[in-house]
Design a protein around this motif. Structure first.
Motif, PDB file in Angstrom:
ATOM      1  N   GLU A  54       0.875  -1.173  -0.004  1.00 48.06           N
ATOM      2  CA  GLU A  54      -0.158  -0.047   0.022  1.00 48.06           C
ATOM      3  C   GLU A  54       0.891   1.083  -0.015  1.00 48.06           C
ATOM      4  O   GLU A  54       0.242   2.273  -0.040  1.00 48.06           O
ATOM      5  CB  GLU A  54      -0.923   0.045   1.118  1.00 48.06           C
ATOM      6  N   GLU A  55       2.176   1.126   0.188  1.00 45.07           N
ATOM      7  CA  GLU A  55       3.029   2.542   0.146  1.00 45.07           C
ATOM      8  C   GLU A  55       3.230   2.850  -1.010  1.00 45.07           C
ATOM      9  O   GLU A  55       3.447   2.312  -2.167  1.00 45.07           O
ATOM     10  CB  GLU A  55       4.221   1.674   1.131  1.00 45.07           C
ATOM     11  N   LEU A  56       3.692   4.202  -1.110  1.00 46.01           N
ATOM     12  CA  LEU A  56       4.001   4.669  -2.479  1.00 46.01           C
ATOM     13  C   LEU A  56       5.289   4.309  -3.074  1.00 46.01           C
ATOM     14  O   LEU A  56       6.102   4.096  -2.070  1.00 46.01           O
ATOM     15  CB  LEU A  56       3.709   6.192  -2.394  1.00 46.01           C
ATOM     16  N   VAL A  57       5.240   4.366  -4.275  1.00 41.98           N
ATOM     17  CA  VAL A  57       6.734   3.767  -4.930  1.00 41.98           C
ATOM     18  C   VAL A  57       6.912   4.463  -6.171  1.00 41.98           C
ATOM     19  O   VAL A  57       5.977   4.933  -6.916  1.00 41.98           O
ATOM     20  CB  VAL A  57       6.677   2.189  -5.031  1.00 41.98           C
ATOM     21  N   THR A  58       8.147   4.633  -6.776  1.00 49.06           N
ATOM     22  CA  THR A  58       8.527   5.147  -7.822  1.00 49.06           C
ATOM     23  C   THR A  58       9.702   4.627  -8.513  1.00 49.06           C
ATOM     24  O   THR A  58      10.429   4.222  -7.490  1.00 49.06           O
ATOM     25  CB  THR A  58       8.605   6.859  -7.668  1.00 49.06           C
ATOM     26  N   GLU A  59      10.029   4.548  -9.500  1.00 46.70           N
ATOM     27  CA  GLU A  59      11.176   4.153 -10.214  1.00 46.70           C
ATOM     28  C   GLU A  59      12.160   5.647 -10.609  1.00 46.70           C
ATOM     29  O   GLU A  59      13.290   5.462 -10.966  1.00 46.70           O
ATOM     30  CB  GLU A  59      10.993   3.534 -11.331  1.00 46.70           C
ATOM     31  N   ALA A  60      11.808   6.778  -9.834  1.00 46.86           N
ATOM     32  CA  ALA A  60      12.363   7.886 -10.315  1.00 46.86           C
ATOM     33  C   ALA A  60      13.693   7.906 -10.129  1.00 46.86           C
ATOM     34  O   ALA A  60      14.534   8.610 -10.744  1.00 46.86           O
ATOM     35  CB  ALA A  60      11.614   9.245  -9.985  1.00 46.86           C
ATOM     36  N   LEU A  61      14.106   7.514  -8.782  1.00 48.15           N
ATOM     37  CA  LEU A  61      15.690   7.595  -8.497  1.00 48.15           C
ATOM     38  C   LEU A  61      16.501   6.783  -9.406  1.00 48.15           C
ATOM     39  O   LEU A  61      17.574   7.089  -9.763  1.00 48.15           O
ATOM     40  CB  LEU A  61      15.970   7.279  -7.144  1.00 48.15           C
ATOM     41  N   ALA A  62      15.882   5.542  -9.753  1.00 48.77           N
ATOM     42  CA  ALA A  62      16.437   4.545 -10.746  1.00 48.77           C
ATOM     43  C   ALA A  62      16.687   5.334 -11.981  1.00 48.77           C
ATOM     44  O   ALA A  62      17.751   5.257 -12.844  1.00 48.77           O
ATOM     45  CB  ALA A  62      15.627   3.153 -10.833  1.00 48.77           C
ATOM     46  N   GLY A  69      14.881   9.802 -18.497  1.00 54.01           N
ATOM     47  CA  GLY A  69      13.337  10.662 -18.413  1.00 54.01           C
ATOM     48  C   GLY A  69      13.937  11.935 -18.069  1.00 54.01           C
ATOM     49  O   GLY A  69      15.137  12.500 -18.236  1.00 54.01           O
ATOM     50  N   ASP A  70      13.186  12.798 -17.914  1.00 57.57           N
ATOM     51  CA  ASP A  70      13.186  14.235 -17.559  1.00 57.57           C
ATOM     52  C   ASP A  70      13.547  14.316 -16.163  1.00 57.57           C
ATOM     53  O   ASP A  70      12.822  14.038 -15.157  1.00 57.57           O
ATOM     54  CB  ASP A  70      11.786  15.081 -17.881  1.00 57.57           C
ATOM     55  N   VAL A  71      14.430  15.010 -15.630  1.00 61.04           N
ATOM     56  CA  VAL A  71      14.934  15.190 -14.466  1.00 61.04           C
ATOM     57  C   VAL A  71      13.943  15.697 -13.525  1.00 61.04           C
ATOM     58  O   VAL A  71      13.563  15.494 -12.437  1.00 61.04           O
ATOM     59  CB  VAL A  71      16.575  15.519 -14.025  1.00 61.04           C
ATOM     60  N   GLU A  72      13.458  16.647 -14.010  1.00 55.83           N
ATOM     61  CA  GLU A  72      12.371  17.591 -13.102  1.00 55.83           C
ATOM     62  C   GLU A  72      11.121  16.712 -12.909  1.00 55.83           C
ATOM     63  O   GLU A  72      10.468  16.635 -11.893  1.00 55.83           O
ATOM     64  CB  GLU A  72      11.865  18.901 -13.745  1.00 55.83           C
ATOM     65  N   ASP A  73      10.710  15.776 -13.742  1.00 52.57           N
ATOM     66  CA  ASP A  73       9.527  15.077 -13.580  1.00 52.57           C
ATOM     67  C   ASP A  73      10.073  13.895 -12.612  1.00 52.57           C
ATOM     68  O   ASP A  73       9.140  13.406 -11.743  1.00 52.57           O
ATOM     69  CB  ASP A  73       9.160  14.180 -15.101  1.00 52.57           C
ATOM     70  N   ASN A  74      11.170  13.412 -12.732  1.00 51.71           N
ATOM     71  CA  ASN A  74      11.852  12.496 -11.809  1.00 51.71           C
ATOM     72  C   ASN A  74      11.769  12.826 -10.426  1.00 51.71           C
ATOM     73  O   ASN A  74      11.429  12.487  -9.511  1.00 51.71           O
ATOM     74  CB  ASN A  74      12.972  11.821 -12.307  1.00 51.71           C
ATOM     75  N   ILE A  75      12.198  14.196 -10.026  1.00 54.28           N
ATOM     76  CA  ILE A  75      11.991  14.823  -9.058  1.00 54.28           C
ATOM     77  C   ILE A  75      10.850  14.949  -8.435  1.00 54.28           C
ATOM     78  O   ILE A  75      10.492  14.751  -7.040  1.00 54.28           O
ATOM     79  CB  ILE A  75      13.056  16.310  -8.886  1.00 54.28           C
ATOM     80  N   THR A  76       9.823  15.384  -9.220  1.00 54.09           N
ATOM     81  CA  THR A  76       8.351  15.445  -8.919  1.00 54.09           C
ATOM     82  C   THR A  76       7.930  14.103  -8.329  1.00 54.09           C
ATOM     83  O   THR A  76       7.212  14.077  -7.085  1.00 54.09           O
ATOM     84  CB  THR A  76       7.606  16.030  -9.860  1.00 54.09           C
ATOM     85  N   ASP A  77       8.428  12.983  -8.874  1.00 53.45           N
ATOM     86  CA  ASP A  77       7.896  11.682  -8.614  1.00 53.45           C
ATOM     87  C   ASP A  77       8.513  11.365  -7.222  1.00 53.45           C
ATOM     88  O   ASP A  77       7.979  10.857  -6.121  1.00 53.45           O
ATOM     89  CB  ASP A  77       8.231  10.607  -9.647  1.00 53.45           C
ATOM     90  N   ILE A  78       9.904  11.496  -6.929  1.00 58.19           N
ATOM     91  CA  ILE A  78      10.499  11.201  -5.803  1.00 58.19           C
ATOM     92  C   ILE A  78      10.083  12.169  -4.576  1.00 58.19           C
ATOM     93  O   ILE A  78       9.722  11.767  -3.763  1.00 58.19           O
ATOM     94  CB  ILE A  78      11.900  11.815  -5.913  1.00 58.19           C
ATOM     95  N   GLU A  79       9.456  13.327  -4.949  1.00 59.42           N
ATOM     96  CA  GLU A  79       9.025  14.288  -3.735  1.00 59.42           C
ATOM     97  C   GLU A  79       7.655  13.699  -3.402  1.00 59.42           C
ATOM     98  O   GLU A  79       7.268  13.837  -2.071  1.00 59.42           O
ATOM     99  CB  GLU A  79       8.726  15.471  -4.529  1.00 59.42           C
ATOM    100  N   GLU A  80       6.753  13.249  -4.149  1.00 59.64           N
ATOM    101  CA  GLU A  80       5.713  12.576  -3.732  1.00 59.64           C
ATOM    102  C   GLU A  80       5.699  11.408  -2.943  1.00 59.64           C
ATOM    103  O   GLU A  80       5.168  11.421  -1.915  1.00 59.64           O
ATOM    104  CB  GLU A  80       4.848  11.958  -4.901  1.00 59.64           C
ATOM    105  N   VAL A  81       6.814  10.531  -3.288  1.00 58.47           N
ATOM    106  CA  VAL A  81       7.070   9.384  -2.189  1.00 58.47           C
ATOM    107  C   VAL A  81       7.727   9.871  -1.094  1.00 58.47           C
ATOM    108  O   VAL A  81       7.500   9.718   0.093  1.00 58.47           O
ATOM    109  CB  VAL A  81       8.003   8.345  -3.023  1.00 58.47           C
TER     110      VAL A  81
END
Length: 90
Positions: A54-62, A69-81
């Protein structure tokens, strides 16, 4: 040809230097995320499924690790988690 061109050797040295810097930055980031109780595994989509489904997860740091990918999009995804875990107990 008796030797590899000097230019290639220099590029390899530059590449190694950049990789060593990236390794240092990566270790610093892992430490910071741990300070905020944000699991590294949840930022690289390597978490163990089961009790944490149930926890949030992203592949953005990978993605950042692999220059994808776009670094700003990745940072946004990391920020959410990050915010999910840093506010989890509040």
């Amino acid at each position: 040809m008796k030797k590899m061109p000097y230019e290639i050797k220099q590029k390899l040295r530059q590449y190694n230097k950049a990789n060593l810097k990236a390794k240092t930055l990566h270790a610093e980031l892992v430490e910071i995320f741990e300070e905020y109780s944000v699991p590294y595994e949840n930022l690289t989509a390597n978490q163990v499924f089961g009790k944490y489904e149930e926890e949030l997860v992203t592949e953005a740091l990978a993605f950042i690790n692999n220059c994808e990918g776009d670094v700003e999009d990745n940072i946004t995804d990391i920020e959410e988690v990050f915010l999910y875990f840093s506010n989890k107990d509040n």
